[in-house]
Scaffold this active site. Structure first.
Site, PDB file in Angstrom:
ATOM      1  N   ARG A   2     101.699  23.771  96.657  1.00 23.36           N
ATOM      2  CA  ARG A   2     100.519  24.534  97.074  1.00 23.36           C
ATOM      3  C   ARG A   2      99.584  24.900  95.923  1.00 23.36           C
ATOM      4  NH1 ARG A   2     101.902  29.568 100.246  1.00 23.36           N
ATOM      5  NH2 ARG A   2     104.091  29.345  99.696  1.00 23.36           N
TER       6      ARG A   2
ATOM      7  N   ARG B 254      83.393  32.173  63.071  1.00 20.72           N
ATOM      8  CA  ARG B 254      84.425  31.151  63.282  1.00 20.72           C
ATOM      9  C   ARG B 254      85.587  31.355  62.315  1.00 20.72           C
ATOM     10  NH1 ARG B 254      81.263  25.832  62.842  1.00 20.72           N
ATOM     11  NH2 ARG B 254      83.383  25.006  62.959  1.00 20.72           N
TER      12      ARG B 254
ATOM     13  N   ALA C  36      66.028  34.566  57.476  1.00 19.00           N
ATOM     14  CA  ALA C  36      66.104  33.838  58.750  1.00 19.00           C
ATOM     15  C   ALA C  36      66.034  32.338  58.502  1.00 19.00           C
ATOM     16  CB  ALA C  36      64.970  34.271  59.657  1.00 19.00           C
TER      17      ALA C  36
END
Ligand code: UD1
Ligand code: CA
Length: 454
Positions: free
Chosen positions: A13, A330, A377
């Site tokens: 199932r 990371r 940036a």
């Protein structure tokens, strides 16, 4: 104590190629939950009965820190037949606890209570009274004493009305278990060797049959379908959330947190909605985690703030640092105190010393960054030449102008400034302005073209 875990069933199932007992609950296979609980009871012998999807189950067991005995049950002729396969592994002098690989949330405390009530020479059954007992084995009592278990398919109307059910979890004196299993017959509605038939044998042999009850029904709930798996996941997560609340963690909504591993929180930690924690995660005192963050195997130190939508994996975030929104840390990222990492900044294998900032749109990979550094940036460390990785070193108090590329290996000296748009291919000396940019010119004689009339 011997522990036998039945895990041979196919789990049709689940509608999946993955064997049922390997489906994850809270990020961990169902069978691993049962193994961990068994180990916490200091099982001396541990044997898993496998069958369907055997190779995958064996692979998972081989990856366990401690060796687990296994026995193949093929074909699957019922729960009694399953336990028979484990008999050569069992130590007669200790009792045998029978668990199910698809019943993941039984607590060690409930199992210990069952083991304690059974002692060395009684048969103990973990039972529960259930409003809807359909499909389960019923506990038949006479004068309050358990006399046998009858399966749904073999039960008469009066027996079907019984609401006390067999969880399947039992503890049995091992020498007796061997003797009774040898005498099992399969003359029942399903043509199976029922483990449950040993209960009537125990009564006939004058062995007392006792029971214990878990704290809640979910402790003995099995997984047969994705629906049941999802239900148990929510119950498990609700239990984890409740524990965190009891420890003083503020959860903006205890129904919207997922912990798939171990989450350790200090005092006055706040977690907003939709966060997922995987593996071992530590949130120290006063840490605030904004909505929809994913944090994997990481440590967030005291007072740090993780703003919404951050992904943090195998990283350390220093005290009072501010991360995000939309930051990605990371593996190998180690940030010291008061570091700011803003939106769309990715750091991989980068160490950043105190008070440094990379507030917008940057990639920092394989880099060592000093204190009080400002990364403008659009800065990118070019750490990869297509074959090998190289490091970038940026020393204390350096200022990296916007849209700079640092082609590693390269070092920016202490207090150096890079002009905006610099492509740095050689070291930038300390304390100086370095700039690599085509000189700006204005063409005085130029005029804009105009459309020719047709
Ligand atoms: C069994 C019990 C029933 C109890 C119920 C609880 C018997 C005869 N009945 O029901 O009283 O209320 O569990 O869920 O024991 N398995 C094997 N090999 C087999 C058959 C089963 O390893 O040949 C394993 C399954 O993988 C599963 C567990 O045993 O983990 C229970 O099997 P399942 O078919 O779900 O339970 P029932 O036999 O219906
Ligand atoms: Ca069955």
């Amino acid at each position: 104590m011997n522990v036998v875990i039945l895990a041979a069933g196919m789990g049709k199932r689940m509608q999946s190629a993955l064997p049922k007992v390997l489906h994850p609950l809270a990020g961990k296979p169902l069978l691993s939950h049962v193994l961990d609980t068994a180990r916490s009871l200091s099982a001396s012998q541990l044997c898993v009965i496998y069958g369907h999807g055997g190779a995958a189950v064996l692979e998972m067991l081989a990856a366990q820190p401690e060796k687990v005995a296994t026995a193949l049950q093929e074909p699957q002729l019922g729960t009694g037949h399953a336990v028979m396969q484990a008999l050569p592994e069992l130590d007669d002098s200790a009792a045998t606890l029978i668990l199910y690989g698809d019943v993941p949330l039984t607590t060690a405390a409930s199992l210990q209570a069952l083991v304690d009530v059974a002692g060395k020479d009684k048969l103990g059954i973990l039972t529960v009274v259930q409003d809807d007992p359909f499909g389960l084995g019923r506990i038949v009592r006479e004068n309050g004493e358990i006399v046998r278990i009858v399966e749904q398919k073999d039960a008469n109307e009066a027996e079907r009305a019984i609401k006390e059910i067999n969880s399947g979890i039992m503890v049995v004196p091992t020498a007796r278990l061997k003797q009774w299993l040898g005498a099992l017959k399969n003359n029942n509605a399903q043509g199976e060797y029922y483990l449950t038939d040993i209960v009537a044998m125990a009564v006939a042999d004058g062995v007392p049959v006792v029971s214990a009850q878990p704290s809640a029904q979910w402790e003995v709930a099995g997984v047969n379908s994705k629906v049941q798996l999802a239900e148990l996941e929510r119950i498990h997560q609700a239990n984890i959330a409740l524990k965190l609340l009891e420890q003083g963690v503020t959860l903006m909504d205890p129904a919207r947190i997922d912990v798939r591993g171990e989450l350790v929180c200090g005092r006055d930690v706040t977690i907003d909605v939709g966060c997922v924690f995987e593996g071992k995660v530590e949130l120290a005192d006063g840490v605030r985690v904004g909505p929809h963050c994913v944090i994997v195997n990481s440590r967030i130190l005291a007072g740090a703030q993780i703003k919404p939508f951050c992904h943090i994996e195998e990283a350390v975030v220093g005290e009072v640092s501010i991360i995000g929104p939309y930051a990605r840390l990371r593996p190998g990222t180690v940030l010291a105190e008061d570091v700011h990492v803003g939106n769309f900044v990715e750091i991989k294998n980068g160490q950043v010393a105190a008070h440094s900032k990379a507030n917008h749109l940057a990639y920092i990979g394989d880099a060592t960054i000093g204190s009080r550094v400002n990364i403008g940036a659009g800065t990118i460390t070019c750490n990869y030449d297509g074959a090998n990785k190289f490091r970038t070193v940026i020393e204390d108090d350096a200022f990296i102008g916007s849209d700079s590329q640092l082609v590693a290996p390269v070092t920016v000296g202490k207090g150096a400034t890079l002009g905006a748009g610099t492509t740095l291919t050689k070291d930038a000396p300390a304390g100086k302005l370095t700039i690599s940019r085509a000189r700006q010119i204005t063409v005085e004689t130029w005029s804009r073209p105009v459309k020719k009339p047709k």
